[in-house]
Design a protein around this motif. Structure first.
Motif, short mmCIF file in Angstrom:
data_model
loop_
_atom_site.label_atom_id
_atom_site.label_comp_id
_atom_site.label_asym_id
_atom_site.label_seq_id
_atom_site.Cartn_x
_atom_site.Cartn_y
_atom_site.Cartn_z
N LYS B 19 7.53 4.81 -10.35
CA LYS B 19 8.14 3.48 -10.45
C LYS B 19 9.66 3.55 -10.26
O LYS B 19 10.24 2.68 -9.61
CB LYS B 19 7.78 2.84 -11.79
CG LYS B 19 8.28 1.42 -11.85
CD LYS B 19 7.55 0.52 -12.79
CE LYS B 19 8.14 -0.88 -12.64
NZ LYS B 19 7.68 -1.79 -13.69
N ILE B 22 10.33 3.77 -6.57
CA ILE B 22 10.09 2.46 -5.92
C ILE B 22 11.23 1.50 -6.23
O ILE B 22 11.78 0.84 -5.33
CB ILE B 22 8.73 1.89 -6.38
CG1 ILE B 22 7.59 2.68 -5.71
CG2 ILE B 22 8.61 0.40 -6.09
CD1 ILE B 22 6.22 2.46 -6.32
N THR D 58 4.86 -1.61 -8.81
CA THR D 58 3.75 -0.94 -8.13
C THR D 58 2.61 -1.95 -7.96
O THR D 58 2.53 -2.95 -8.70
CB THR D 58 3.24 0.26 -8.96
OG1 THR D 58 2.69 -0.23 -10.18
CG2 THR D 58 4.34 1.26 -9.24
N VAL D 59 1.72 -1.67 -7.00
CA VAL D 59 0.57 -2.55 -6.80
C VAL D 59 -0.31 -2.54 -8.06
O VAL D 59 -0.89 -3.57 -8.43
CB VAL D 59 -0.21 -2.16 -5.54
CG1 VAL D 59 -1.51 -2.94 -5.41
CG2 VAL D 59 0.66 -2.36 -4.30
N THR D 60 -0.36 -1.42 -8.76
CA THR D 60 -1.09 -1.35 -10.03
C THR D 60 -0.62 -2.44 -11.00
O THR D 60 -1.43 -3.17 -11.58
CB THR D 60 -0.88 0.04 -10.69
OG1 THR D 60 -1.23 1.05 -9.76
CG2 THR D 60 -1.70 0.19 -11.96
N GLU D 61 0.70 -2.58 -11.11
CA GLU D 61 1.26 -3.60 -12.01
C GLU D 61 1.02 -5.02 -11.49
O GLU D 61 0.69 -5.93 -12.26
CB GLU D 61 2.77 -3.38 -12.15
CG GLU D 61 3.12 -2.09 -12.87
CD GLU D 61 4.60 -1.77 -12.75
OE1 GLU D 61 5.18 -1.36 -13.76
OE2 GLU D 61 5.18 -1.93 -11.64
N MET F 1 -1.59 -5.71 1.19
CA MET F 1 -0.30 -5.12 1.60
C MET F 1 -0.49 -3.98 2.60
O MET F 1 0.08 -2.92 2.40
CB MET F 1 0.49 -4.66 0.40
CG MET F 1 -0.24 -3.75 -0.54
SD MET F 1 -1.49 -4.55 -1.56
CE MET F 1 -0.64 -5.86 -2.36
#
Lengths: 65, 65, 65, 65, 65, 65
Positions: B19, B22, D58-61, F1
């Motif tokens: 994270k 990113i 993140t895509v997870t979040e 995405m």
């Protein structure tokens, strides 16, 4: 400072084969372009045969014939 | 609409570290080039140390010293 | 030994901006993952706006509004 | 001789879906640019949602909302 | 069906040098992994020295010393 | 995405052809995986025929045949 990315299918490539690819590529760049091996990166990606396609088929299918 | 790909070795990078990469990259592109964070993609690839070579050796070998 | 590839549109990015991207990315990898700057590669690709698409349109069209 | 790399998140994409992506991409290149399917490579990378970031998250979040 | 991408700086690499890189890489994959040369793609990207960074500097700056 | 990178040889591909590639790819990802077109990036790289090799030859040579 070359960067080389080698994508191959994930067919149980051995450590020795990976090392041979890394050494051969590094040597090639040294011989052809006089690049310093210490700043030559080689990264190998092993791709699942379901995820690689040629001619409308996956490599999984091509190998089954 | 930047796309950033970060390749690092697969050394147990944590979710928090990912994270941070990113967020730091997205912020950098916003600050330097005024890019919209909502259309900035950052993709992290973690590469096995057997698959990364520098100076004729794999990272696995380099780490063994 | 990270490798970072930054793809942005080709909009007259200056040498100073490129250097800021390189320095910021290198610093981020040093801070977050303790990576050696001497073996951190950053490669910037500048892409023609005709060659980048989002949401069925090229960036060239999106910018014309 | 096109090479196409499709990066998507790792969300249980099925073999049938992968094949549909490969066939659709190959057909598109044949129709638009008359490229020979036998020399069209399509490689699909499935990326962990922890490793993909958009808009500082993140895509997870993002998926957790 | 390997795919190899070689990124080097844009330093007036000649046609003969490019061909040597293509031939050497193709031969290496044939020798090490028995890959068919007819389905081995090698793509060379030449990158402006302003767009490649190592150790907080662009290659342009490093070369100036 | 999704992020899609299409590499083709640099043969005077027109704006209309590029747009057709972008639209076709975006539609495919929407149909097959239900991906949002607004977060689908398609980037086209046009590669000099001297820089693309297959079967020990550059595409420049293959075309001269």
């Amino acid at each position: 400072m070359p960067y080389v990315n080698i994508k191959i299918t994930d067919d149980g490539v051995t450590q020795a084969e990976k090392k041979a690819l890394i050494q051969g590529t590094t040597k090639l760049l040294q011989e052809v372009l006089n690049k310093d091996p210490q700043s030559t990166f080689v990264v190998i990606d092993e791709v699942d045969t379901d995820n690689w396609g040629i001619g409308y088929e996956t490599v999984t299918e091509i190998r089954k014939g």
